[in-house]
Design a protein around this motif. Structure first.
Motif, PDB file in Angstrom:
ATOM      1  N   GLY A 269      12.023  61.137  -9.936  1.00  0.00           N
ATOM      2  CA  GLY A 269      11.610  62.516  -9.745  1.00  0.00           C
ATOM      3  C   GLY A 269      11.088  63.180 -11.010  1.00  0.00           C
ATOM      4  N   ALA A 270      11.267  62.547 -12.154  1.00  0.00           N
ATOM      5  CA  ALA A 270      10.803  63.089 -13.434  1.00  0.00           C
ATOM      6  C   ALA A 270       9.573  62.304 -13.914  1.00  0.00           C
ATOM      7  CB  ALA A 270      11.921  63.031 -14.462  1.00  0.00           C
ATOM      8  N   ASP A 271       9.002  62.743 -15.011  1.00  0.00           N
ATOM      9  CA  ASP A 271       7.792  62.156 -15.576  1.00  0.00           C
ATOM     10  C   ASP A 271       8.050  60.733 -16.074  1.00  0.00           C
ATOM     11  OD1 ASP A 271       5.430  61.581 -16.916  1.00  0.00           O
ATOM     12  OD2 ASP A 271       5.405  63.454 -18.048  1.00  0.00           O
ATOM     13  N   ALA A 272       7.261  59.779 -15.576  1.00  0.00           N
ATOM     14  CA  ALA A 272       7.394  58.374 -15.990  1.00  0.00           C
ATOM     15  C   ALA A 272       6.321  57.970 -16.997  1.00  0.00           C
ATOM     16  CB  ALA A 272       7.315  57.467 -14.761  1.00  0.00           C
ATOM     17  N   SER A 273       5.587  58.918 -17.535  1.00  0.00           N
ATOM     18  CA  SER A 273       4.552  58.586 -18.513  1.00  0.00           C
ATOM     19  C   SER A 273       5.161  57.811 -19.671  1.00  0.00           C
ATOM     20  CB  SER A 273       3.897  59.859 -19.061  1.00  0.00           C
ATOM     21  OG  SER A 273       3.240  60.563 -18.033  1.00  0.00           O
ATOM     22  N   GLY A 274       4.525  56.684 -20.004  1.00  0.00           N
ATOM     23  CA  GLY A 274       4.985  55.869 -21.118  1.00  0.00           C
ATOM     24  C   GLY A 274       6.093  54.878 -20.791  1.00  0.00           C
ATOM     25  N   MET A 275       6.649  54.935 -19.582  1.00  0.00           N
ATOM     26  CA  MET A 275       7.720  53.995 -19.219  1.00  0.00           C
ATOM     27  C   MET A 275       7.203  52.575 -19.031  1.00  0.00           C
ATOM     28  SD  MET A 275      10.188  55.963 -16.503  1.00  0.00           S
ATOM     29  CE  MET A 275      11.075  54.441 -16.160  1.00  0.00           C
ATOM     30  N   PHE A 276       5.966  52.447 -18.598  1.00  0.00           N
ATOM     31  CA  PHE A 276       5.368  51.155 -18.284  1.00  0.00           C
ATOM     32  C   PHE A 276       4.286  50.841 -19.305  1.00  0.00           C
ATOM     33  CE2 PHE A 276       6.889  53.212 -14.463  1.00  0.00           C
ATOM     34  CZ  PHE A 276       7.714  52.236 -13.926  1.00  0.00           C
ATOM     35  N   GLY A 277       3.978  49.571 -19.472  1.00  0.00           N
ATOM     36  CA  GLY A 277       2.905  49.193 -20.378  1.00  0.00           C
ATOM     37  C   GLY A 277       1.574  49.809 -19.962  1.00  0.00           C
ATOM     38  N   ASP A 278       1.407  50.025 -18.682  1.00  0.00           N
ATOM     39  CA  ASP A 278       0.227  50.677 -18.112  1.00  0.00           C
ATOM     40  C   ASP A 278       0.751  51.735 -17.141  1.00  0.00           C
ATOM     41  OD1 ASP A 278      -1.987  51.449 -16.620  1.00  0.00           O
ATOM     42  OD2 ASP A 278      -2.484  49.434 -15.934  1.00  0.00           O
ATOM     43  N   ASP A 279       0.548  53.001 -17.449  1.00  0.00           N
ATOM     44  CA  ASP A 279       1.073  54.082 -16.604  1.00  0.00           C
ATOM     45  C   ASP A 279       0.641  53.936 -15.148  1.00  0.00           C
ATOM     46  OD1 ASP A 279       2.585  55.446 -18.453  1.00  0.00           O
ATOM     47  OD2 ASP A 279       1.064  56.971 -18.869  1.00  0.00           O
ATOM     48  N   ARG A 280      -0.548  53.426 -14.913  1.00  0.00           N
ATOM     49  CA  ARG A 280      -1.056  53.338 -13.546  1.00  0.00           C
ATOM     50  C   ARG A 280      -0.340  52.272 -12.712  1.00  0.00           C
ATOM     51  NH1 ARG A 280      -6.152  55.282 -11.089  1.00  0.00           N
ATOM     52  NH2 ARG A 280      -6.609  53.932  -9.336  1.00  0.00           N
ATOM     53  N   ALA A 281       0.428  51.399 -13.342  1.00  0.00           N
ATOM     54  CA  ALA A 281       1.107  50.320 -12.608  1.00  0.00           C
ATOM     55  C   ALA A 281       1.995  50.869 -11.500  1.00  0.00           C
ATOM     56  CB  ALA A 281       1.916  49.447 -13.563  1.00  0.00           C
ATOM     57  N   ILE A 282       2.727  51.934 -11.765  1.00  0.00           N
ATOM     58  CA  ILE A 282       3.638  52.467 -10.752  1.00  0.00           C
ATOM     59  C   ILE A 282       2.853  52.997  -9.545  1.00  0.00           C
ATOM     60  CG2 ILE A 282       3.896  54.765 -11.807  1.00  0.00           C
ATOM     61  CD1 ILE A 282       6.879  54.590 -10.887  1.00  0.00           C
ATOM     62  N   ALA A 283       1.708  53.610  -9.804  1.00  0.00           N
ATOM     63  CA  ALA A 283       0.875  54.097  -8.698  1.00  0.00           C
ATOM     64  C   ALA A 283       0.267  52.935  -7.920  1.00  0.00           C
ATOM     65  CB  ALA A 283      -0.225  55.013  -9.227  1.00  0.00           C
ATOM     66  N   ASP A 284      -0.030  51.832  -8.598  1.00  0.00           N
ATOM     67  CA  ASP A 284      -0.575  50.658  -7.915  1.00  0.00           C
ATOM     68  C   ASP A 284       0.451  49.981  -7.015  1.00  0.00           C
ATOM     69  OD1 ASP A 284      -3.208  50.782  -8.744  1.00  0.00           O
ATOM     70  OD2 ASP A 284      -2.962  49.364 -10.400  1.00  0.00           O
ATOM     71  N   VAL A 285       1.725  50.287  -7.218  1.00  0.00           N
ATOM     72  CA  VAL A 285       2.777  49.750  -6.349  1.00  0.00           C
ATOM     73  C   VAL A 285       3.172  50.749  -5.273  1.00  0.00           C
ATOM     74  CG1 VAL A 285       5.162  48.895  -6.248  1.00  0.00           C
ATOM     75  CG2 VAL A 285       3.664  48.198  -8.133  1.00  0.00           C
TER      76      VAL A 285
ATOM     77  N   THR B  55       7.545  46.635 -21.340  1.00  0.00           N
ATOM     78  CA  THR B  55       8.634  47.601 -21.456  1.00  0.00           C
ATOM     79  C   THR B  55       9.778  47.197 -20.528  1.00  0.00           C
ATOM     80  OG1 THR B  55       7.911  49.013 -19.629  1.00  0.00           O
ATOM     81  CG2 THR B  55       6.919  49.449 -21.809  1.00  0.00           C
ATOM     82  N   GLU B  56      10.902  47.860 -20.692  1.00  0.00           N
ATOM     83  CA  GLU B  56      12.047  47.610 -19.803  1.00  0.00           C
ATOM     84  C   GLU B  56      11.693  47.918 -18.353  1.00  0.00           C
ATOM     85  OE1 GLU B  56      15.559  46.058 -18.909  1.00  0.00           O
ATOM     86  OE2 GLU B  56      14.755  46.131 -20.936  1.00  0.00           O
ATOM     87  N   ALA B  57      10.937  48.964 -18.117  1.00  0.00           N
ATOM     88  CA  ALA B  57      10.545  49.321 -16.749  1.00  0.00           C
ATOM     89  C   ALA B  57       9.625  48.255 -16.147  1.00  0.00           C
ATOM     90  CB  ALA B  57       9.866  50.686 -16.733  1.00  0.00           C
ATOM     91  N   ASP B  58       8.753  47.672 -16.972  1.00  0.00           N
ATOM     92  CA  ASP B  58       7.900  46.584 -16.483  1.00  0.00           C
ATOM     93  C   ASP B  58       8.731  45.409 -15.987  1.00  0.00           C
ATOM     94  OD1 ASP B  58       5.444  47.814 -17.133  1.00  0.00           O
ATOM     95  OD2 ASP B  58       5.422  46.932 -19.136  1.00  0.00           O
ATOM     96  N   ARG B  59       9.913  45.193 -16.582  1.00  0.00           N
ATOM     97  CA  ARG B  59      10.751  44.040 -16.236  1.00  0.00           C
ATOM     98  C   ARG B  59      11.227  44.072 -14.786  1.00  0.00           C
ATOM     99  NH1 ARG B  59      10.920  42.401 -21.219  1.00  0.00           N
ATOM    100  NH2 ARG B  59      11.868  43.625 -22.840  1.00  0.00           N
ATOM    101  N   TRP B  60      11.332  45.267 -14.197  1.00  0.00           N
ATOM    102  CA  TRP B  60      11.694  45.316 -12.774  1.00  0.00           C
ATOM    103  C   TRP B  60      10.481  45.573 -11.886  1.00  0.00           C
ATOM    104  CZ3 TRP B  60      10.566  49.743 -10.201  1.00  0.00           C
ATOM    105  CH2 TRP B  60      10.509  50.940 -10.930  1.00  0.00           C
TER     106      TRP B  60
END
Length: 195
Positions: free
Chosen positions: A25-41, A95-100
């Protein structure tokens, strides 16, 4: 101000909303190596996949929230693994977020739970903070459920992180009931008839 079907020009706004709400529910900017990855999922494939729909909450020219989903989780999952994810940019774990996120996107069984027979549709809803608490979320959910009812789909499910207190409070208020959970998330489900 209100709900409309997503248009091709909404893709960037939908991706932005997904990133800005992607950390429980909060800002995930910078959590992933590519911010757009979460939107692509979790957001953009629902603009293109089988049985998919996308509705946005528009407050004067730009989407500030959306509900996306599919009426057939099995067909969507097959398409996601075979067609959608291979068409996305190659991403390496950084990043750690990319790992999951990245291994989950490759998992052909990711969405195929025991619930898909009884609740074959699934949804994702996200609203920017300025659109929350004013009825937009409820209106989007009701529009999605009505659309699924019109398609003859008996029920829908969705998953929310336990740490997302807003989502955990919101879904029961809009007719979703918890049906299963694990250490980090709760799965909610709702029939498309009977509220």
């Amino acid at each position: 101000m209100g709900i409309r079907p997503a248009l091709p020009g909404d893709e960037q706004a939908i991706a932005r909303i997904c990133v800005l709400t992607g950390d429980r529910g909060a800002d995930a900017s910078g959590m992933f190596g590519d911010d757009r990855a979460i939107a692509d999922v979790y957001a953009l494939p629902y603009l293109y996949g089988p049985g998919c729909f996308a509705l946005v909450w528009d407050e004067g020219g730009s989407a500030v929230g959306y509900v996306v989903g599919t009426d057939d989780t099995r067909a969507f999952q097959d398409w996601f693994v075979a067609d959608w994810w291979p068409s996305r940019p190659t991403r390496e774990v950084q990043t750690e977020a990319d790992r999951w996120l990245l291994p989950a996107a490759l998992d052909p069984e990711r969405m195929l739970t025991d619930l898909v027979d009884e609740y074959p549709a699934h949804l994702h809803i996200d609203l920017l903070p300025e659109a929350q608490g004013r009825g937009a979320g409820r209106a989007l959910i009701e529009a999605a459920v009505e659309g699924l009812r019109e398609r003859g789909v008996p029920g829908a499910h969705l998953v929310a992180a336990k740490a997302n207190a807003g989502a955990q409070a919101f879904y029961p208020r809009v007719g979703f009931v918890p049906v299963s959970e694990d250490h980090s998330s709760v799965t909610f489900a709702r029939r498309t008839s009977g509220g």
